[in-house]
Design a protein around this motif. Sequence first.
Motif, PDB file in Angstrom:
ATOM      1  N   ARG A 148       1.041  -1.350  -0.078  1.00  0.00           N
ATOM      2  CA  ARG A 148      -0.014  -0.080  -0.019  1.00  0.00           C
ATOM      3  C   ARG A 148       0.983   1.388  -0.178  1.00  0.00           C
ATOM      4  O   ARG A 148       0.445   2.098   0.520  1.00  0.00           O
ATOM      5  CB  ARG A 148      -0.956  -0.021   0.967  1.00  0.00           C
ATOM      6  N   VAL A 149       2.011   1.148  -0.729  1.00  0.00           N
ATOM      7  CA  VAL A 149       2.753   2.412  -0.687  1.00  0.00           C
ATOM      8  C   VAL A 149       2.835   2.770  -2.394  1.00  0.00           C
ATOM      9  O   VAL A 149       3.334   3.971  -2.378  1.00  0.00           O
ATOM     10  CB  VAL A 149       4.313   2.101  -0.146  1.00  0.00           C
ATOM     11  N   ASN A 150       2.789   2.117  -3.176  1.00  0.00           N
ATOM     12  CA  ASN A 150       2.717   2.436  -4.557  1.00  0.00           C
ATOM     13  C   ASN A 150       1.624   2.535  -5.346  1.00  0.00           C
ATOM     14  O   ASN A 150       0.345   2.014  -4.969  1.00  0.00           O
ATOM     15  CB  ASN A 150       3.517   1.389  -5.320  1.00  0.00           C
ATOM     16  N   PRO A 151       1.395   3.414  -6.555  1.00  0.00           N
ATOM     17  CA  PRO A 151       0.254   3.589  -6.996  1.00  0.00           C
ATOM     18  C   PRO A 151      -0.246   2.258  -7.923  1.00  0.00           C
ATOM     19  O   PRO A 151       0.704   1.473  -8.187  1.00  0.00           O
ATOM     20  CB  PRO A 151       0.725   4.764  -8.421  1.00  0.00           C
ATOM     21  N   SER A 152      -1.429   1.994  -7.965  1.00  0.00           N
ATOM     22  CA  SER A 152      -1.995   0.775  -8.755  1.00  0.00           C
ATOM     23  C   SER A 152      -1.966   0.954 -10.076  1.00  0.00           C
ATOM     24  O   SER A 152      -2.028   1.927 -10.551  1.00  0.00           O
ATOM     25  CB  SER A 152      -3.386   0.616  -7.697  1.00  0.00           C
ATOM     26  N   ASP A 153      -1.921  -0.345 -10.599  1.00  0.00           N
ATOM     27  CA  ASP A 153      -2.174  -0.289 -12.021  1.00  0.00           C
ATOM     28  C   ASP A 153      -3.160  -1.544 -12.461  1.00  0.00           C
ATOM     29  O   ASP A 153      -2.892  -2.774 -12.310  1.00  0.00           O
ATOM     30  CB  ASP A 153      -0.621  -0.850 -12.749  1.00  0.00           C
ATOM     31  N   SER A 154      -4.245  -1.125 -12.611  1.00  0.00           N
ATOM     32  CA  SER A 154      -5.421  -1.967 -12.671  1.00  0.00           C
ATOM     33  C   SER A 154      -5.666  -2.511 -14.058  1.00  0.00           C
ATOM     34  O   SER A 154      -6.006  -3.838 -14.051  1.00  0.00           O
ATOM     35  CB  SER A 154      -6.889  -1.551 -12.583  1.00  0.00           C
ATOM     36  N   ALA A 187       8.414   8.639   2.645  1.00  0.00           N
ATOM     37  CA  ALA A 187       8.207  10.205   2.646  1.00  0.00           C
ATOM     38  C   ALA A 187       7.256  10.843   1.251  1.00  0.00           C
ATOM     39  O   ALA A 187       7.245  12.059   1.134  1.00  0.00           O
ATOM     40  CB  ALA A 187       9.292  10.933   2.587  1.00  0.00           C
ATOM     41  N   GLU A 188       6.574   9.898   0.886  1.00  0.00           N
ATOM     42  CA  GLU A 188       5.553  10.198  -0.081  1.00  0.00           C
ATOM     43  C   GLU A 188       4.311   9.471  -0.184  1.00  0.00           C
ATOM     44  O   GLU A 188       4.219   8.341   0.643  1.00  0.00           O
ATOM     45  CB  GLU A 188       6.140   9.918  -1.580  1.00  0.00           C
ATOM     46  N   ASP A 189       2.987   9.923  -0.324  1.00  0.00           N
ATOM     47  CA  ASP A 189       1.659   9.272  -0.237  1.00  0.00           C
ATOM     48  C   ASP A 189       1.815   8.347  -1.466  1.00  0.00           C
ATOM     49  O   ASP A 189       2.770   8.128  -2.512  1.00  0.00           O
ATOM     50  CB  ASP A 189       0.687  10.329  -0.444  1.00  0.00           C
ATOM     51  N   ARG A 190       0.907   7.283  -1.590  1.00  0.00           N
ATOM     52  CA  ARG A 190       0.505   6.413  -2.188  1.00  0.00           C
ATOM     53  C   ARG A 190       0.445   6.692  -3.820  1.00  0.00           C
ATOM     54  O   ARG A 190       1.184   6.138  -4.655  1.00  0.00           O
ATOM     55  CB  ARG A 190      -0.714   5.486  -2.061  1.00  0.00           C
ATOM     56  N   GLY A 191      -0.321   7.617  -3.951  1.00  0.00           N
ATOM     57  CA  GLY A 191      -0.607   8.168  -5.540  1.00  0.00           C
ATOM     58  C   GLY A 191       0.544   8.922  -5.993  1.00  0.00           C
ATOM     59  O   GLY A 191       0.339   9.563  -7.084  1.00  0.00           O
ATOM     60  N   ARG A 192       1.534   9.479  -5.127  1.00  0.00           N
ATOM     61  CA  ARG A 192       2.465  10.492  -5.433  1.00  0.00           C
ATOM     62  C   ARG A 192       1.983  11.694  -5.721  1.00  0.00           C
ATOM     63  O   ARG A 192       2.389  12.488  -7.046  1.00  0.00           O
ATOM     64  CB  ARG A 192       3.517   9.803  -6.511  1.00  0.00           C
ATOM     65  N   ASN A 193       0.746  12.180  -5.303  1.00  0.00           N
ATOM     66  CA  ASN A 193       0.054  13.299  -5.656  1.00  0.00           C
ATOM     67  C   ASN A 193       0.162  14.544  -4.797  1.00  0.00           C
ATOM     68  O   ASN A 193       0.118  15.525  -5.291  1.00  0.00           O
ATOM     69  CB  ASN A 193      -1.356  13.081  -5.574  1.00  0.00           C
ATOM     70  N   ALA A 194       0.640  14.388  -3.405  1.00  0.00           N
ATOM     71  CA  ALA A 194       0.590  15.458  -2.524  1.00  0.00           C
ATOM     72  C   ALA A 194       1.976  16.007  -2.428  1.00  0.00           C
ATOM     73  O   ALA A 194       2.905  15.592  -2.838  1.00  0.00           O
ATOM     74  CB  ALA A 194       0.142  14.762  -1.161  1.00  0.00           C
ATOM     75  N   ASP A 195       1.965  17.347  -1.767  1.00  0.00           N
ATOM     76  CA  ASP A 195       3.323  18.037  -1.654  1.00  0.00           C
ATOM     77  C   ASP A 195       3.935  17.287  -0.439  1.00  0.00           C
ATOM     78  O   ASP A 195       3.585  17.397   0.449  1.00  0.00           O
ATOM     79  CB  ASP A 195       2.943  19.401  -1.310  1.00  0.00           C
ATOM     80  N   PRO A 322     -10.878   6.836  -7.310  1.00  0.00           N
ATOM     81  CA  PRO A 322      -9.504   6.169  -6.660  1.00  0.00           C
ATOM     82  C   PRO A 322      -8.948   5.367  -7.574  1.00  0.00           C
ATOM     83  O   PRO A 322      -7.654   5.483  -7.604  1.00  0.00           O
ATOM     84  CB  PRO A 322     -10.342   5.254  -5.663  1.00  0.00           C
ATOM     85  N   VAL A 323      -9.387   4.964  -8.549  1.00  0.00           N
ATOM     86  CA  VAL A 323      -8.771   4.218  -9.805  1.00  0.00           C
ATOM     87  C   VAL A 323      -7.832   5.313 -10.726  1.00  0.00           C
ATOM     88  O   VAL A 323      -6.742   4.867 -10.893  1.00  0.00           O
ATOM     89  CB  VAL A 323      -9.646   3.526 -10.531  1.00  0.00           C
ATOM     90  N   LEU A 324      -8.444   6.304 -11.120  1.00  0.00           N
ATOM     91  CA  LEU A 324      -8.041   7.502 -11.788  1.00  0.00           C
ATOM     92  C   LEU A 324      -6.736   7.905 -11.149  1.00  0.00           C
ATOM     93  O   LEU A 324      -5.668   8.395 -11.547  1.00  0.00           O
ATOM     94  CB  LEU A 324      -8.811   8.425 -12.361  1.00  0.00           C
ATOM     95  N   SER A 325      -6.882   8.195  -9.744  1.00  0.00           N
ATOM     96  CA  SER A 325      -5.890   8.561  -8.889  1.00  0.00           C
ATOM     97  C   SER A 325      -4.456   7.695  -8.757  1.00  0.00           C
ATOM     98  O   SER A 325      -3.531   8.088  -7.738  1.00  0.00           O
ATOM     99  CB  SER A 325      -6.183   9.216  -7.602  1.00  0.00           C
ATOM    100  N   GLY A 326      -4.722   6.554  -8.815  1.00  0.00           N
ATOM    101  CA  GLY A 326      -3.769   5.361  -8.614  1.00  0.00           C
ATOM    102  C   GLY A 326      -3.788   4.947  -7.279  1.00  0.00           C
ATOM    103  O   GLY A 326      -2.853   4.188  -6.677  1.00  0.00           O
ATOM    104  N   THR A 327      -4.805   4.905  -6.487  1.00  0.00           N
ATOM    105  CA  THR A 327      -4.950   4.256  -5.141  1.00  0.00           C
ATOM    106  C   THR A 327      -5.864   3.121  -5.032  1.00  0.00           C
ATOM    107  O   THR A 327      -5.982   2.721  -3.916  1.00  0.00           O
ATOM    108  CB  THR A 327      -5.263   5.365  -4.239  1.00  0.00           C
ATOM    109  N   GLN A 328      -6.472   2.595  -6.009  1.00  0.00           N
ATOM    110  CA  GLN A 328      -7.252   1.669  -6.034  1.00  0.00           C
ATOM    111  C   GLN A 328      -7.288   0.889  -7.307  1.00  0.00           C
ATOM    112  O   GLN A 328      -7.190   1.617  -8.357  1.00  0.00           O
ATOM    113  CB  GLN A 328      -8.736   2.056  -5.807  1.00  0.00           C
ATOM    114  N   GLU A 329      -7.163  -0.419  -7.453  1.00  0.00           N
ATOM    115  CA  GLU A 329      -7.023  -1.111  -8.644  1.00  0.00           C
ATOM    116  C   GLU A 329      -8.281  -1.100  -9.533  1.00  0.00           C
ATOM    117  O   GLU A 329      -8.337  -1.017 -10.723  1.00  0.00           O
ATOM    118  CB  GLU A 329      -6.549  -2.481  -8.414  1.00  0.00           C
TER     119      GLU A 329
END
Length: 423
Positions: A148-154, A187-195, A322-329
């Motif tokens: 649960r640390v990397n973006p998902s690729d469904s 030091a990064e969020d799952r989707g790599r979207n946050a500052d 959530p799928v488009l943001s890479g946090t759910q498959e």
Amino acid sequence: MRTGKINAGIVILFLMAFSVPSQANSGPELYGYLENGADSTRFSDDNSADAWHPGAYVKLRLKGDWQPEERLRFHLEADWQSSYGTAHQDFSARRLGLDGLPGWEAADAAELLIDHAWGLIDMGSFDIQAGKIPLAWGTGYVFNPSARVNPSDSLNPGGDDETPGITGITSSVYLDSVLTISAYLAAEDRGRNADPDRIAHDAANIPWGTRIRGFAGPFDMSLGVLREVVYDSRNNGFDRPLWLTCDGVGNLAGINLYWEGALRISDPSGDAADSDWTGEDALELIAGFHAVPAVLRGVEVRGEYFYHGAGSTHEDEYDVLPVLSGTQEVMGRHYLFGYLEKRFFDYHLLSCGTLVNAVDLSGAVFSEYAWELTANTEFSLGSVFYYGTGEFQGVIDTSDIGTGTGTVDSIGNQVYAKLRLSF
């Protein structure tokens, strides 16, 4: 941004490390691959004469290892890719109208990414790894509830060749020959979207995890707990759920069996679960097998079931964001995966499989033929086709994502070819 500064600093340190002469146990070693691919994609909502849309890419993956001392090791992986058409990461986003949203930043046609850059100190019974590191917990083949640390690729059954790197630190303690305790901080969020500043300056936003792994008979098993951190652009805030995890893998009667599960034990914000919490909604679970049955004469067989508690059993309740943001498959609740692979004459590999939403009965069928031209050169031809009128039809209502009022086919059927040269 802080991520750019951190990564730049890591790269400089590693370039210095690789350039310094050493009386090392092992000198610097460079290797990797060059891959060239082309594809053609047809979308169900495009009835024009030129309905097949082309795409192409060139990708160079360069890897380096250096072990100056017996207990000290460095590793670097850089990825350069130039893409065009449907192969470009912005193609689907533009079809969905996301390029018209405030704050949209178009990606370059060519991009250089430092994906891994880490150092490892191995003290025998203890090791520590820091930098931009690959973290890949779990035993699943298609789905990994405990990763649960990397973006998902469904839409990539079986995963990519490479595990994405995340800035962080991880360590393991080997208590004896059968027991290991591991932990990580990122030091990064799952989707790599946050500052990254919003993560570094608030301990509650730091992803972490710990687990204990051991053997029980023929099975290798683990139990753990982790905090997932997901940036929610809709409210400019964070979800920080806590998860209990478990996984295992072993062999019985020549069949490799595996399972993996994650149970959310808090509400999405990370606070204590309230009266709305149910195990049915909070659980994610996979179970699968891999075998080469003698009766099939060398055909490898894989099967996997995925229970996705956060998904829905009703199509009108699917949530695509959530799928488009890479946090759910995926968006549904029950999935089945099947896969066959057969090697011919040592140099030819034929594979095919399917991933099915077991509720709405939509799915994907994929196939590939790979020819090993030389010891380090491989040519592949493949396709991915979708069927059904449910989730894998790929149709998204743009009003759900705030970019319009119509519908768009977001995936499309695809045929492709690629050539990889390893060195």
